[in-house]
Scaffold this motif. Sequence first.
Motif, PDB file in Angstrom:
ATOM      1  N   GLU A   1      27.027  27.197  16.217  1.00 23.45           N
ATOM      2  CA  GLU A   1      26.528  28.036  17.297  1.00 23.45           C
ATOM      3  C   GLU A   1      25.056  27.755  17.543  1.00 23.45           C
ATOM      4  OE1 GLU A   1      26.941  32.067  16.023  1.00 23.45           O
ATOM      5  OE2 GLU A   1      25.383  31.903  14.485  1.00 23.45           O
ATOM      6  N   GLN A   2      24.600  28.169  18.706  1.00 25.21           N
ATOM      7  CA  GLN A   2      23.177  28.161  19.034  1.00 25.21           C
ATOM      8  C   GLN A   2      22.775  29.575  19.428  1.00 25.21           C
ATOM      9  OE1 GLN A   2      22.548  25.497  22.402  1.00 25.21           O
ATOM     10  NE2 GLN A   2      24.719  25.589  22.883  1.00 25.21           N
ATOM     11  N   VAL A   3      21.558  29.933  19.113  1.00 27.78           N
ATOM     12  CA  VAL A   3      21.101  31.312  19.298  1.00 27.78           C
ATOM     13  C   VAL A   3      19.902  31.330  20.228  1.00 27.78           C
ATOM     14  CG1 VAL A   3      20.043  33.296  18.159  1.00 27.78           C
ATOM     15  CG2 VAL A   3      21.995  32.138  17.099  1.00 27.78           C
ATOM     16  N   VAL A   4      19.926  32.299  21.153  1.00 27.61           N
ATOM     17  CA  VAL A   4      18.824  32.502  22.084  1.00 27.61           C
ATOM     18  C   VAL A   4      18.202  33.865  21.792  1.00 27.61           C
ATOM     19  CG1 VAL A   4      18.131  32.636  24.506  1.00 27.61           C
ATOM     20  CG2 VAL A   4      20.022  31.132  23.817  1.00 27.61           C
ATOM     21  N   VAL A   5      16.896  33.896  21.600  1.00 27.71           N
ATOM     22  CA  VAL A   5      16.167  35.158  21.405  1.00 27.71           C
ATOM     23  C   VAL A   5      15.679  35.632  22.768  1.00 27.71           C
ATOM     24  CG1 VAL A   5      14.229  36.300  20.285  1.00 27.71           C
ATOM     25  CG2 VAL A   5      15.482  34.494  19.076  1.00 27.71           C
ATOM     26  N   ILE A   6      16.057  36.852  23.131  1.00 27.23           N
ATOM     27  CA  ILE A   6      15.755  37.396  24.460  1.00 27.23           C
ATOM     28  C   ILE A   6      14.784  38.553  24.309  1.00 27.23           C
ATOM     29  CG2 ILE A   6      16.731  38.451  26.530  1.00 27.23           C
ATOM     30  CD1 ILE A   6      19.364  37.062  25.834  1.00 27.23           C
ATOM     31  N   ARG A   7      13.710  38.498  25.090  1.00 28.88           N
ATOM     32  CA  ARG A   7      12.719  39.576  25.099  1.00 28.88           C
ATOM     33  C   ARG A   7      12.547  40.053  26.533  1.00 28.88           C
ATOM     34  NH1 ARG A   7       7.090  37.604  23.362  1.00 28.88           N
ATOM     35  NH2 ARG A   7       8.232  37.213  21.398  1.00 28.88           N
ATOM     36  N   THR A   8      12.779  41.351  26.739  1.00 26.08           N
ATOM     37  CA  THR A   8      12.696  41.973  28.064  1.00 26.08           C
ATOM     38  C   THR A   8      13.522  41.199  29.107  1.00 26.08           C
ATOM     39  OG1 THR A   8      10.683  40.783  28.678  1.00 26.08           O
ATOM     40  CG2 THR A   8      10.415  42.911  27.551  1.00 26.08           C
ATOM     41  N   GLY A   9      14.704  40.761  28.682  1.00 27.38           N
ATOM     42  CA  GLY A   9      15.617  40.100  29.596  1.00 27.38           C
ATOM     43  C   GLY A   9      15.371  38.624  29.809  1.00 27.38           C
ATOM     44  N   GLU A  10      14.335  38.057  29.181  1.00 32.04           N
ATOM     45  CA  GLU A  10      14.023  36.649  29.352  1.00 32.04           C
ATOM     46  C   GLU A  10      14.186  35.904  28.035  1.00 32.04           C
ATOM     47  OE1 GLU A  10      13.334  35.075  32.115  1.00 32.04           O
ATOM     48  OE2 GLU A  10      13.443  36.896  33.343  1.00 32.04           O
ATOM     49  N   PRO A  11      14.832  34.728  28.053  1.00 31.30           N
ATOM     50  CA  PRO A  11      14.933  33.937  26.821  1.00 31.30           C
ATOM     51  C   PRO A  11      13.582  33.351  26.429  1.00 31.30           C
ATOM     52  CG  PRO A  11      15.874  32.737  28.684  1.00 31.30           C
ATOM     53  CD  PRO A  11      15.544  34.113  29.182  1.00 31.30           C
ATOM     54  N   VAL A  12      13.210  33.554  25.162  1.00 29.91           N
ATOM     55  CA  VAL A  12      11.888  33.101  24.706  1.00 29.91           C
ATOM     56  C   VAL A  12      11.965  32.056  23.593  1.00 29.91           C
ATOM     57  CG1 VAL A  12      10.697  35.203  25.415  1.00 29.91           C
ATOM     58  CG2 VAL A  12      11.758  35.090  23.151  1.00 29.91           C
ATOM     59  N   ARG A  13      13.012  32.091  22.784  1.00 29.13           N
ATOM     60  CA  ARG A  13      13.143  31.113  21.697  1.00 29.13           C
ATOM     61  C   ARG A  13      14.599  30.678  21.559  1.00 29.13           C
ATOM     62  NH1 ARG A  13      10.209  34.970  19.217  1.00 29.13           N
ATOM     63  NH2 ARG A  13      11.880  35.517  17.758  1.00 29.13           N
ATOM     64  N   PHE A  14      14.786  29.469  21.035  1.00 31.40           N
ATOM     65  CA  PHE A  14      16.122  28.913  20.860  1.00 31.40           C
ATOM     66  C   PHE A  14      16.236  28.302  19.472  1.00 31.40           C
ATOM     67  CE2 PHE A  14      14.712  28.540  25.212  1.00 31.40           C
ATOM     68  CZ  PHE A  14      15.742  29.110  25.938  1.00 31.40           C
ATOM     69  N   ALA A  15      17.423  28.396  18.915  1.00 35.55           N
ATOM     70  CA  ALA A  15      17.677  27.811  17.602  1.00 35.55           C
ATOM     71  C   ALA A  15      18.997  27.043  17.627  1.00 35.55           C
ATOM     72  CB  ALA A  15      17.725  28.891  16.531  1.00 35.55           C
ATOM     73  N   ASN A  16      18.949  25.840  17.070  1.00 33.35           N
ATOM     74  CA  ASN A  16      20.135  24.997  16.890  1.00 33.35           C
ATOM     75  C   ASN A  16      20.752  24.542  18.212  1.00 33.35           C
ATOM     76  OD1 ASN A  16      21.781  23.626  15.057  1.00 33.35           O
ATOM     77  ND2 ASN A  16      23.409  25.124  15.235  1.00 33.35           N
ATOM     78  N   ARG A  17      19.971  24.507  19.274  1.00 32.57           N
ATOM     79  CA  ARG A  17      20.494  23.947  20.513  1.00 32.57           C
ATOM     80  C   ARG A  17      20.295  22.430  20.480  1.00 32.57           C
ATOM     81  NH1 ARG A  17      16.447  25.013  25.650  1.00 32.57           N
ATOM     82  NH2 ARG A  17      14.653  23.856  24.871  1.00 32.57           N
ATOM     83  N   PRO A  18      21.023  21.661  21.317  1.00 38.21           N
ATOM     84  CA  PRO A  18      20.866  20.201  21.311  1.00 38.21           C
ATOM     85  C   PRO A  18      19.428  19.786  21.580  1.00 38.21           C
ATOM     86  CG  PRO A  18      22.824  20.824  22.538  1.00 38.21           C
ATOM     87  CD  PRO A  18      22.105  22.096  22.211  1.00 38.21           C
ATOM     88  N   GLY A  19      18.887  18.951  20.702  1.00 37.32           N
ATOM     89  CA  GLY A  19      17.522  18.475  20.839  1.00 37.32           C
ATOM     90  C   GLY A  19      16.468  19.452  20.376  1.00 37.32           C
ATOM     91  N   SER A  20      16.861  20.572  19.745  1.00 41.76           N
ATOM     92  CA  SER A  20      15.896  21.586  19.305  1.00 41.76           C
ATOM     93  C   SER A  20      15.291  21.211  17.960  1.00 41.76           C
ATOM     94  CB  SER A  20      16.575  22.950  19.205  1.00 41.76           C
ATOM     95  OG  SER A  20      15.700  23.892  18.627  1.00 41.76           O
ATOM     96  N   ASP A  21      14.038  21.649  17.738  1.00 40.20           N
ATOM     97  CA  ASP A  21      13.371  21.436  16.451  1.00 40.20           C
ATOM     98  C   ASP A  21      13.714  22.530  15.457  1.00 40.20           C
ATOM     99  OD1 ASP A  21      12.128  19.168  17.431  1.00 40.20           O
ATOM    100  OD2 ASP A  21      10.378  20.274  18.164  1.00 40.20           O
ATOM    101  N   TYR A  22      14.524  23.498  15.853  1.00 39.68           N
ATOM    102  CA  TYR A  22      14.902  24.609  14.978  1.00 39.68           C
ATOM    103  C   TYR A  22      16.392  24.511  14.666  1.00 39.68           C
ATOM    104  CZ  TYR A  22      10.403  26.344  16.596  1.00 39.68           C
ATOM    105  OH  TYR A  22       9.080  26.462  16.901  1.00 39.68           O
TER     106      TYR A  22
END
Length: 278
Positions: free
Chosen positions: A33-54
């Motif tokens: 899976e890949q995870v998106v961190v959402i703050r006030t309705g906007e995505p701010v951080r991503f983890a384990n997405r293709p090409g991600s450093d996290y």
Amino acid sequence: MEALWNNYRWPIIALGVLIIGFFMSAYVVNEEEQVVVIRTGEPVRFANRPGSDYPAGLYFRIPLIETIQRIDKRVLDLEMTDEEVLSNDQQRLLVNAYARFRIVNPKRMIERARTTDGVRTALEPILNSALRQELGRRTFANMLTAERGTALANVRANLDREARQYGAEVIDVQIKRTDLPSGAPLQSAFQRMESDREREARTIRAAGTRDARVIRAEADAEAARIYAESFGQDGNFYDFYRAMQSYEQSFARGEGRGESSIILSPDNEYLRQFRGAQ
């Protein structure tokens, strides 16, 4: 216990708050899976997405302010079942097809479709329209040949172009079944296909008969030429050859020749070939 509480009340409360805060802020990202961190309705951080450093692992968020959305990183399916399509030869076809896709841009997916189910909902009519367009350019018979691969490649390219707007990538498009509707249309199509095959067979047989006649005529002409050259070189051979043909027709026995007999004198001119050279 009361003395312990009275003496270490605030450290215990602080420790409890820290434990609760840890569990509220920590989250684990799995490999599939890949995870998106959402703050006030906007995505701010991503983890384990293709090409991600996290990569997958343990991460933290700000409790009550940031939320997380998990997105499947695996290949997903999009089904199309028993959709009626009109082919170029005006045949109504029932098509079962599927597409395989994956999410490659979670930020765009959240902005345009919110969830993977939203991506499926957006892509279903596009897949339907692309298949109708491609199959409508081809006959039912063509879909049973290698041209089917070209049609599916075009469908995949068109669907992928639209899927990119929702953060998805289309990997493959395949047709599981292409059937004619049951009942009178199906029987009519079978009869038409049978008539076409019979007409094609008659054409092939006629061409074969024509070629056989041409080959036989050429062979007869070549044989006549060889005979003529041989007869021209030796007149006695021609007499002998014609006599042998006459003897075969006169003395041979077989079906339809009857049981009649011929009585001739040994010195009859007709039997001169049997007497040898004189």
